[in-house]
Structures are given as structure tokens and as C-alpha cells.
Design a protein around this motif. Structure first.
Motif, mmCIF file in Angstrom:
data_model
loop_
_atom_site.group_PDB
_atom_site.id
_atom_site.type_symbol
_atom_site.label_atom_id
_atom_site.label_comp_id
_atom_site.label_asym_id
_atom_site.label_seq_id
_atom_site.Cartn_x
_atom_site.Cartn_y
_atom_site.Cartn_z
ATOM 1 N N VAL A 1 -23.833 28.600 50.406
ATOM 2 C CA VAL A 1 -25.245 29.112 51.453
ATOM 3 C C VAL A 1 -25.718 30.621 51.304
ATOM 4 O O VAL A 1 -26.291 30.444 51.414
ATOM 5 C CB VAL A 1 -24.079 29.008 53.045
ATOM 6 N N SER A 2 -24.366 31.417 50.905
ATOM 7 C CA SER A 2 -25.261 32.612 50.665
ATOM 8 C C SER A 2 -25.765 33.199 49.611
ATOM 9 O O SER A 2 -26.952 33.814 49.820
ATOM 10 C CB SER A 2 -23.637 33.874 50.623
ATOM 11 N N VAL A 3 -25.415 32.480 48.267
ATOM 12 C CA VAL A 3 -25.787 32.004 46.723
ATOM 13 C C VAL A 3 -27.756 31.407 47.298
ATOM 14 O O VAL A 3 -28.270 32.152 46.848
ATOM 15 C CB VAL A 3 -25.308 31.653 46.014
ATOM 16 N N ALA B 1 -28.605 34.140 57.624
ATOM 17 C CA ALA B 1 -27.597 33.825 56.982
ATOM 18 C C ALA B 1 -26.855 34.239 56.308
ATOM 19 O O ALA B 1 -25.277 33.939 56.433
ATOM 20 C CB ALA B 1 -27.954 32.014 56.012
ATOM 21 N N LEU B 2 -26.268 35.235 55.294
ATOM 22 C CA LEU B 2 -26.248 36.200 54.885
ATOM 23 C C LEU B 2 -24.768 36.988 55.878
ATOM 24 O O LEU B 2 -24.060 36.783 55.789
ATOM 25 C CB LEU B 2 -26.358 37.163 53.504
ATOM 26 N N VAL B 3 -25.393 37.413 56.780
ATOM 27 C CA VAL B 3 -24.950 38.171 57.968
ATOM 28 C C VAL B 3 -23.316 36.909 58.600
ATOM 29 O O VAL B 3 -22.657 37.945 59.030
ATOM 30 C CB VAL B 3 -25.603 38.685 59.730
ATOM 31 N N TRP C 1 -23.892 43.874 50.180
ATOM 32 C CA TRP C 1 -24.293 45.087 49.119
ATOM 33 C C TRP C 1 -25.631 44.222 48.610
ATOM 34 O O TRP C 1 -26.964 43.570 48.103
ATOM 35 C CB TRP C 1 -24.157 44.943 47.562
ATOM 36 N N ALA C 2 -25.377 42.266 48.443
ATOM 37 C CA ALA C 2 -26.302 40.852 48.486
ATOM 38 C C ALA C 2 -27.307 41.473 49.556
ATOM 39 O O ALA C 2 -28.496 40.972 49.570
ATOM 40 C CB ALA C 2 -25.951 39.780 48.132
ATOM 41 N N LEU D 1 -24.189 39.002 43.448
ATOM 42 C CA LEU D 1 -23.090 39.254 44.079
ATOM 43 C C LEU D 1 -22.333 38.120 45.280
ATOM 44 O O LEU D 1 -21.475 38.421 45.444
ATOM 45 C CB LEU D 1 -23.830 40.963 44.875
ATOM 46 N N SER D 2 -23.267 37.558 45.860
ATOM 47 C CA SER D 2 -22.188 36.363 46.682
ATOM 48 C C SER D 2 -21.014 36.273 46.191
ATOM 49 O O SER D 2 -20.732 36.434 46.997
ATOM 50 C CB SER D 2 -23.414 36.548 47.802
#
Length: 430
Positions: free
Chosen positions: A45-47, A219-221, A241-242, A417-418
Motif C-alpha cells: 500500500v505504501s509503495v 495512505a502513507l500516514v 522520509w517517503a 524508501l517505503s
């Protein structure tokens, strides 16, 4: 009596199932039931979220660059068509004014007519090759122009010999111009104007595409919050950092694309609007100039032409009153219109010869001189505003493409990075 005793049936013995026997789950459901599986899904998901920021940015940059390019090309086509239209009404105004002289027209007016016709013919040929969508109507306009110039030559030939039929040929030529040429050009002007407006709208709407990046950042958060709860660690360096990179790319892209959109909007509401307004006013003024000559050619029966003169000059005055237009142009038009009233006063008083003499005079301060002053100023204004519009539209497309590719690179780096951040947590369960 003998009794038969049935054999006893063997008792059924139940097979006990140990309560402690584990139930194994397989497949995706089984993977998601364990923490390492959930971590891998969070990693995916993060990627995808980080990569989405880059992909959205690239598409937004390329889309805006294409919209700016289309706006520039369609604006150039529009201005070119208007230039051709102006050349034709200039030629017609010159021919009708020269016709008042009688006999052999003045050489300078003949040269002006020939130059305007040649410029219009060359313009039609170039425009037909610039945009295939306009080729059919431009071909019809070219055919109409050939008919028009032929009729003008017949009018000249008869006028040189003093034959009254020359006026009929000139009238027919002017009718052909307004029925077989100018309507096609007006339709093309409208079509290109619509395309320009659509391109400007696209330029303005592109920065809003980056709003989709907010979903990716969210989504990253969410992944980071979930990961912190699962691992009892507040910060995952890779995901942090991503997110920072994705946020910076989104803000930077929004600033650059928004700036390009604002610049295009300023061009649309400034020099582009001035270019279109002055071009239309210039065309109307030249058309009115033809009507002025016809009021005299008809000798007492030119009231309809005078009505057209008033209508067209009023429309031109309204266009020149727009805030984007050089304020010096309207007074020049008013000076010429005022001199036209002198011609009408002489003609209405029965002094036709004096009215014609004033109409064809090239003396300083005469109607032709005042009209030439307006024409020169309008042409200069047109060239300047068209150049400013072109510079504004052509100079922003490169920055839009550049920021798009930069956002893609940043998105890919954020995705890497993710994945690395999540992978470290997965390894802890091995």
C-alpha cells in the motif's frame, strides 16, 4: 416354542477430537491473519501510494504542457485567420475607395490592394497546412477569393473606360466577399476561439489533478500510524522520509503548475483578449470604410450602407473600450468617424463631387489620412499583443514537463524508501 436370541450389536465408540488441535488457515486469509503478512500488505500500500504521487505529477505536468502548446498553436492559427480576414477587408476598402477616383486609380492604392490580396492568398495557403481541421473552409475561402478578385478586375476595366456597369461589378465583388469568403473565415475564427478557450480551461484545471496526491499522502500516514501501533515504535525512518518527499513533491508541483496556470490566465485575460478585440475592431473599421465608399458610389441610394457604417463603427468602438486594449486606439477611431461625418454632410447637402474629393483625398488630416493613422496603430498593437501572448504560452510548457518528471523520480524514490522501511519490520519476525 423356541426363542431366537438376536446377537448383541457392538457398541459405537466415538473418536475423541482433542480440543487443543490447531486449525490451520491457508491462502491470503491465512497470510493476513499473521503480523508479517499484514506488514507486507502495508508495504504494498505504501509503495503504491508513493508511486501514485509520482505518476500523478508526471501526468499533470505533461497534460499542462500539452494544453499550453495547444493554446499557443490555436492562438497562432486564430490570429492568422483574423489577419487574412483583415487583409481582405483592407483590400475591399481600398478597391472601393479607389473606384471613386474614376478612370485609372492612384498607383499607391492599387499597390495597397495588390499587397493586401497577395498577403491574404499566402495566408490562406499557410493556414491550410497548419491545421487540417480548417483546410476545407480555407479551401472554400480561397475559391471565393479568386472569384472576388476576378470581379474587381472587371469593375476596374469598366471604370477605366467610364462604363457605369463597373459599379455593378464592384458591388457584386463585395457581395461575393461577404457571402463566399468572410463567412467561412468567421466560422473558422469561432472554431479556433473555442479551441483556444478549451485549451486555456485545461491549463487552469491541471493543478487540481495534484489533489489526488492528497489521497496517496493520507495512505502513507495511515500506514505509519498502523505500523506504530503494531510495533510500538513511533517512527519508521523509511516511511517518514517517503512521506516527506511525497509531500514536498506535491507542494512543489502544485506551486510550479499553479504558477504556469496563473501565467496562462493572465495571458488569456490580458494580451490574448487585446489581440482578439483589436483584430475584430480593425476588421470592422475596414468593413465600415468600404461602406463609406459605397454610400457615395450609389449616389443618393446608399442609406443602407450608411446604416452598416454606423453599426460596424459602434461595434468597433465597444471592442476598443475593453480594459485590455491600448487606450490610444479609440480616440484615433473617433477622429476618423468624425471626418466621415464631414463627408456625409457634403453628400447630404447635394455636394457629391466635394464629398468624393474629401473621401479620396490623401492630404494630412483628410479621412484617408486619419484612417491610415488608426490602421497603423491598430496593426502595431496587434503585433505586440500577439507576441506577448505567444511568449507567455510557449515559455511555461517546459517547466511543467520538468516538474512532472521530477515528481516521478521523487515518487519512485519514496516508494523505495517505503518498502525498505516496512521490510525492516518484516525481518524482525523471522
Amino acid at each position: 416354542m423356541t426363542q431366537t436370541i438376536a446377537p448383541h450389536a457392538a457398541p459405537l465408540t466415538a473418536v475423541p477430537t482433542p480440543a487443543s488441535a490447531p486449525v490451520h488457515r491457508t491462502g491470503l486469509r491465512g497470510a493476513l491473519s499473521r503480523t508479517p503478512g499484514r506488514l507486507r500488505v502495508a508495504g504494498v500500500v505504501s509503495v503504491l501510494a508513493a508511486a501514485a504521487v509520482g505518476v500523478i505529477g508526471l501526468n499533470a505536468g505533461l497534460a499542462q504542457s500539452e494544453a499550453l502548446s495547444d493554446a499557443d498553436a490555436d492562438t497562432t492559427q486564430l490570429v492568422g485567420i483574423q489577419d487574412v480576414r483583415n487583409d481582405l477587408v483592407v483590400a475591399d476598402a481600398t478597391a472601393t475607395n479607389a473606384f471613386l477616383v474614376g478612370g485609372l486609380e492612384p498607383p499607391e492604392q492599387r499597390a495597397r490592394y495588390d499587397e493586401a490580396v497577395a498577403s491574404a492568398a499566402n495566408g490562406l495557403a499557410q493556414l491550410a497546412g497548419s491545421n487540417a481541421a480548417d483546410a476545407e473552409l480555407l479551401g472554400q475561402a480561397t475559391a471565393g477569393l479568386t472569384t472576388y478578385t476576378g470581379l474587381v478586375e472587371q469593375a476596374r476595366a469598366n471604370n477605366r473606360q467610364g462604363f457605369p456597369v463597373g459599379a455593378a461589378y464592384l458591388d457584386q465583388a463585395s457581395s461575393v466577399l461577404r457571402s463566399d469568403v468572410l463567412p467561412q473565415l468567421d466560422e473558422l475564427v469561432q472554431a479556433n476561439s473555442d479551441r483556444v478557450d478549451a485549451s486555456f480551461d485545461s491549463v487552469a484545471s491541471v493543478p487540481w489533478l495534484l489533489a489526488l496526491g492528497i489521497l496517496a499522502l493520507a495512505a502513507l500516514v495511515v500506514v505509519q500510524v498502523w505500523l506504530a501501533r503494531q510495533t510500538h515504535r513511533r517512527l519508521n525512518v523509511g516511511l517518514f522520509w517517503a512521506t516527506v518527499l511525497a509531500l514536498a513533491a506535491s507542494i512543489g508541483g502544485a506551486v510550479v503548475l499553479g504558477s504556469a496556470a496563473a501565467k496562462a490566465g493572465d495571458a488569456r485575460n490580458g494580451p490574448y483578449d487585446a489581440t482578439v478585440s483589436v483584430s475584430e475592431a480593425y476588421s470592422l473599421a475596414n468593413d465600415a470604410k468600404s461602406q463609406e465608399s459605397f454610400t457615395l458610389i450609389k449616389r443618393g441610394s446608399g442609406a443602407a450602407y450608411e446604416e452598416q457604417f454606423v453599426l460596424k463603427t459602434d461595434e468597433a468602438r465597444e471592442l476598443l473600450a475593453r480594459p485590455t486594449v491600448d487606450p490610444a486606439l479609440a480616440p484615433l477611431l473617433d477622429d476618423w468617424v468624425a471626418s466621415h461625418q464631414e463627408i456625409r454632410a457634403l453628400d447630404d447637402a447635394g455636394r457629391w463631387d466635394e464629398a468624393v474629393a474629401l473621401a479620396i483625398s490623401e492630404e494630412p488630416g483628410a479621412p484617408n489620412d486619419l484612417f491610415e493613422a488608426f490602421s497603423t496603430a491598430a496593426s502595431t498593437s496587434l503585433e505586440a499583443s500577439a507576441e506577448v501572448t505567444h511568449d507567455a504560452l510557449s515559455g511555461s510548457g517546459g517547466s511543467s514537463v520538468l516538474v512532472g518528471w521530477l515528481m516521478l523520480v521523487v515518487g519512485v524514490l519514496a516508494a523505495v524508501l517505503s518498502w525498505r522501511g516496512i521490510s525492516k519490520r518484516v525481518e524482525e519476525y523471522r
